[in-house]
Scaffold this motif. Sequence first.
Motif, mmCIF file in Angstrom:
data_model
loop_
_atom_site.group_PDB
_atom_site.id
_atom_site.type_symbol
_atom_site.label_atom_id
_atom_site.label_comp_id
_atom_site.label_asym_id
_atom_site.label_seq_id
_atom_site.Cartn_x
_atom_site.Cartn_y
_atom_site.Cartn_z
ATOM 1 N N LEU A 192 1.014 -1.202 -0.089
ATOM 2 C CA LEU A 192 0.019 0.037 -0.039
ATOM 3 C C LEU A 192 0.947 1.107 -0.014
ATOM 4 O O LEU A 192 0.692 2.216 -0.722
ATOM 5 C CB LEU A 192 -1.060 -0.071 1.207
ATOM 6 N N LYS A 193 2.154 1.057 0.714
ATOM 7 C CA LYS A 193 2.824 2.383 0.758
ATOM 8 C C LYS A 193 3.529 2.624 -0.672
ATOM 9 O O LYS A 193 3.625 3.833 -0.957
ATOM 10 C CB LYS A 193 3.824 2.262 1.975
ATOM 11 N N LEU A 194 3.941 1.453 -1.348
ATOM 12 C CA LEU A 194 4.326 1.542 -2.636
ATOM 13 C C LEU A 194 3.245 2.443 -3.523
ATOM 14 O O LEU A 194 3.751 3.145 -4.536
ATOM 15 C CB LEU A 194 4.938 0.310 -3.334
ATOM 16 N N LEU A 195 2.070 1.845 -3.375
ATOM 17 C CA LEU A 195 1.154 2.520 -4.253
ATOM 18 C C LEU A 195 0.883 4.157 -3.789
ATOM 19 O O LEU A 195 0.626 4.813 -4.972
ATOM 20 C CB LEU A 195 -0.403 1.944 -4.071
ATOM 21 N N VAL A 196 0.777 4.321 -2.511
ATOM 22 C CA VAL A 196 0.736 5.738 -2.161
ATOM 23 C C VAL A 196 1.817 6.461 -2.641
ATOM 24 O O VAL A 196 1.786 7.730 -2.951
ATOM 25 C CB VAL A 196 0.788 5.634 -0.578
ATOM 26 N N LEU A 197 3.218 6.026 -2.635
ATOM 27 C CA LEU A 197 4.474 6.752 -2.997
ATOM 28 C C LEU A 197 4.169 7.052 -4.552
ATOM 29 O O LEU A 197 4.561 8.174 -5.003
ATOM 30 C CB LEU A 197 5.605 6.158 -2.665
ATOM 31 N N ALA A 198 3.639 5.909 -5.287
ATOM 32 C CA ALA A 198 3.446 6.157 -6.912
ATOM 33 C C ALA A 198 2.425 7.402 -7.023
ATOM 34 O O ALA A 198 2.710 8.208 -7.946
ATOM 35 C CB ALA A 198 2.985 4.859 -7.199
ATOM 36 N N GLY A 199 1.362 7.149 -6.222
ATOM 37 C CA GLY A 199 0.416 8.583 -6.262
ATOM 38 C C GLY A 199 1.174 9.922 -6.003
ATOM 39 O O GLY A 199 0.838 10.756 -6.801
ATOM 40 N N CYS A 200 2.238 9.901 -5.053
ATOM 41 C CA CYS A 200 3.103 11.114 -4.722
ATOM 42 C C CYS A 200 3.527 11.707 -5.985
ATOM 43 O O CYS A 200 3.580 12.723 -6.433
ATOM 44 C CB CYS A 200 3.892 10.973 -3.533
ATOM 45 N N VAL A 201 4.112 10.423 -6.455
ATOM 46 C CA VAL A 201 5.219 10.847 -7.602
ATOM 47 C C VAL A 201 4.368 11.428 -8.813
ATOM 48 O O VAL A 201 4.710 12.306 -9.364
ATOM 49 C CB VAL A 201 5.919 9.624 -8.305
ATOM 50 N N ALA A 202 3.271 10.730 -8.833
ATOM 51 C CA ALA A 202 2.031 11.001 -10.093
ATOM 52 C C ALA A 202 1.739 12.541 -9.722
ATOM 53 O O ALA A 202 1.588 13.325 -10.761
ATOM 54 C CB ALA A 202 1.007 10.213 -10.233
ATOM 55 N N LEU A 203 1.428 13.041 -8.669
ATOM 56 C CA LEU A 203 0.831 14.218 -8.274
ATOM 57 C C LEU A 203 1.810 15.172 -8.638
ATOM 58 O O LEU A 203 1.942 16.420 -9.176
ATOM 59 C CB LEU A 203 0.316 14.188 -6.897
ATOM 60 N N GLY A 204 3.151 14.848 -8.429
ATOM 61 C CA GLY A 204 4.483 15.773 -8.512
ATOM 62 C C GLY A 204 4.287 16.057 -10.075
ATOM 63 O O GLY A 204 4.602 17.100 -10.439
ATOM 64 N N LEU A 205 4.343 15.076 -10.813
ATOM 65 C CA LEU A 205 4.481 15.325 -12.336
ATOM 66 C C LEU A 205 2.810 16.185 -12.711
ATOM 67 O O LEU A 205 3.262 16.961 -13.665
ATOM 68 C CB LEU A 205 4.083 13.919 -13.111
ATOM 69 N N VAL A 206 1.820 15.955 -12.078
ATOM 70 C CA VAL A 206 0.675 16.875 -12.397
ATOM 71 C C VAL A 206 1.217 18.255 -12.085
ATOM 72 O O VAL A 206 0.853 19.151 -12.794
ATOM 73 C CB VAL A 206 -0.661 16.345 -11.683
ATOM 74 N N VAL A 207 1.683 18.505 -10.868
ATOM 75 C CA VAL A 207 2.103 19.844 -10.623
ATOM 76 C C VAL A 207 2.933 20.459 -11.479
ATOM 77 O O VAL A 207 2.819 21.627 -11.852
ATOM 78 C CB VAL A 207 2.784 19.747 -9.029
#
Length: 221
Positions: A149-164
């Motif tokens: 789950l933490k890996l998926l959450v971190l993936a989400g953080c990376v994705a949101l960083g790309l969105v920003v």
Amino acid sequence: MSPLALALLTLLHLLVPIYWLGGDLGAFYSSRFLVDPNRTLAERMMALTILNTIDMAPRTALILALPTGLILAAAKGWLALPGPLLALVWAGFLAWLALAWAVHLRHGPGAESLRRLDLAIRYAVFAALAGSGAAGLAGALALPQFIALKLLVLAGCVALGLVVRRQLVPLFPAIVALRRDGPTPAVDAVIRGVIAVTQPTVMILWALVLVASLLGLATPV
């Protein structure tokens, strides 16, 4: 491993969300001075400098989240990872960290190739994190549930960083115009618009960092 060494590894991993959220909060607050019409141009440019510098704290934290987490998981016996693999992961992420700082410090056309490389790494890391997390939850990869789950959450953080990053694109020509011509209603409107668009994305990212921290503390099966 001695209790002291384990405590130091735990502290190292805990510093990731501390500096991540603290740095983001500082950048969030500094952005207000950037669009304050009552501030002089020099003060607004100083706010931009402070914002850019503080923003390297969460950027650094994002890169260090995985290697610090992996070495802690190995030390606690949650993951069976050989030492050479951990060393390879650390070497790769430290190289990425050096690249991210080079992108921050270098300017001009020569930095564009570094920026593209950093961007490509982020997409690759996102894919690896998302794939590993999903495989862990599906049972195709031997991972504790909370780590998957933490890996998926971190993936989400990376994705949101790309969105920003995409949301910030209109900001750069506006900053160039602000430096060259001084404040104008049109330029100020662009800067305010970019900040308004990015703030909800950043707040969602903050929530994901808190979720990752909770998972690390609760360590559900």
